[in-house]
Design a protein around this motif. Sequence first.
Motif, PDB file in Angstrom:
ATOM      1  N   VAL A 239       0.922  -1.304   0.053  1.00  0.00           N
ATOM      2  CA  VAL A 239       0.067  -0.359   0.243  1.00  0.00           C
ATOM      3  C   VAL A 239       1.184   1.105  -0.225  1.00  0.00           C
ATOM      4  O   VAL A 239       0.897   1.917  -1.380  1.00  0.00           O
ATOM      5  CB  VAL A 239      -0.904  -0.058   1.496  1.00  0.00           C
ATOM      6  CG1 VAL A 239      -1.572   1.381   1.264  1.00  0.00           C
ATOM      7  CG2 VAL A 239      -1.930  -0.755   1.112  1.00  0.00           C
ATOM      8  N   MET A 240       1.570   1.824   0.853  1.00  0.00           N
ATOM      9  CA  MET A 240       2.387   2.730   1.054  1.00  0.00           C
ATOM     10  C   MET A 240       3.602   2.729   1.893  1.00  0.00           C
ATOM     11  O   MET A 240       3.255   1.985   3.199  1.00  0.00           O
ATOM     12  CB  MET A 240       1.357   4.363   1.549  1.00  0.00           C
ATOM     13  CG  MET A 240       0.429   3.831   2.380  1.00  0.00           C
ATOM     14  SD  MET A 240       0.004   4.810   3.122  1.00  0.00           S
ATOM     15  CE  MET A 240       0.027   5.021   5.299  1.00  0.00           C
ATOM     16  N   GLY A 241       4.289   3.503   1.861  1.00  0.00           N
ATOM     17  CA  GLY A 241       5.845   3.699   3.870  1.00  0.00           C
ATOM     18  C   GLY A 241       4.578   5.160   3.885  1.00  0.00           C
ATOM     19  O   GLY A 241       4.346   6.253   2.935  1.00  0.00           O
ATOM     20  N   PHE A 242       5.374   5.049   5.152  1.00  0.00           N
ATOM     21  CA  PHE A 242       5.019   6.946   6.112  1.00  0.00           C
ATOM     22  C   PHE A 242       6.732   6.655   6.460  1.00  0.00           C
ATOM     23  O   PHE A 242       7.200   5.903   7.048  1.00  0.00           O
ATOM     24  CB  PHE A 242       3.847   6.807   6.485  1.00  0.00           C
ATOM     25  CG  PHE A 242       4.076   5.902   7.854  1.00  0.00           C
ATOM     26  CD1 PHE A 242       2.525   4.994   7.320  1.00  0.00           C
ATOM     27  CD2 PHE A 242       3.819   6.924   8.658  1.00  0.00           C
ATOM     28  CE1 PHE A 242       2.282   4.178   8.305  1.00  0.00           C
ATOM     29  CE2 PHE A 242       3.733   5.817   9.611  1.00  0.00           C
ATOM     30  CZ  PHE A 242       2.231   4.203  10.059  1.00  0.00           C
ATOM     31  N   CYS A 243       6.485   8.010   6.888  1.00  0.00           N
ATOM     32  CA  CYS A 243       7.468   8.439   7.720  1.00  0.00           C
ATOM     33  C   CYS A 243       6.802   9.615   8.754  1.00  0.00           C
ATOM     34  O   CYS A 243       6.413  10.586   8.194  1.00  0.00           O
ATOM     35  CB  CYS A 243       8.960   9.026   7.084  1.00  0.00           C
ATOM     36  SG  CYS A 243      10.028   9.942   8.325  1.00  0.00           S
TER      37      CYS A 243
END
Length: 329
Positions: free
Chosen positions: A276-280
């Motif tokens: 789905v996604m990466g986040f920081c």
Amino acid sequence: VIADFPGFCTALDSIFEASRAEIGGEVATYIPELGHVDPDQFGFAICTIDGDQYAVGDHETSFCVQSCCKPANYLFALQEAGEQEVHRHIGREPSGKGFNELTFDELGRPHNPMVNAGGIVACSMIQPQKTIDERLDSVLERWRRLCGGTAPTLDEAVYRSEKETADRNFALGYLMREQGTLPDGADLLETLDLYFRCCSLSVDVKMMARFAASLANGGECPTTGERVIAADSVRACLSMMSSCGMYDFSGEFAFSVGIPAKSGVSGCLMAVVPNVMGFCVWSPRLDSLGNSVRGLSVCRHLVSRFNFHTFDSLVGRSEKEDPRFPGIG
Ligand code: GLU
């Protein structure tokens, strides 16, 4: 992959606002340079596996990665030495001890690549035959490709501060050399130097979100389409992040949030929602276990609203929203 990206961004805005209200925690000061950072800063960014990006708050401010370099160094060691050789020297169990403890497993290895000792051994395997500058260049080049074309820079002030206050890491290094943990021929002082430099790399949340998205996407950077890391190395890294990435909160985090993540004492937290996604999230105030207070808050909010916990898929049609298929949930 997100059906209604603008709508999803509105949800992210409210998660950001809710987390901004969290003002507990303390900035790390054991590396003096970290203590000089404005503690109220707060940035949040995501990147999906098809390259949609969102960023809010202090997303243009740079900070140092600290332990968020460990997944990268582990991936690079896997690239060069292969899984078998890497794990001849580094275990893959949570340590149950602090990240910088002088403890090893029954085979004399650091417990895993996410604690300091394991991070140091991983560095020893990155281009060991080259000069220290060439080794750092090679690390930066791989970061650049994982981050969609933007390379980190070395924060010299953090690097100096890190090195000057690194008695514990030197102790770990000498102990490992004495007991034969480091690979044959590894130069201890150069290895430590590379480790300090890697901890002192300067990034922003958008870069880190793209890095995490490359992992969410099995090693292919979503914004450039370039395969940077082999999928089986990414699987290994996400497994280690899942069990060991959040200091002595890793078990609780795996239970209640349920996604692979890594945090660092600068207040950086990167996390991966596979496929789905990466986040920081970056916000410098840390809780007593060393995780960013606002970073954890964002993770909790995201997972309570969306079905991102790895095992939400097994809970059937839960109350949670699935942003990939709106209306199902
Ligand atoms: N450079 C830090 C150290 O070795 C990393 C700490 C961290 O972020 O966990 O102490």
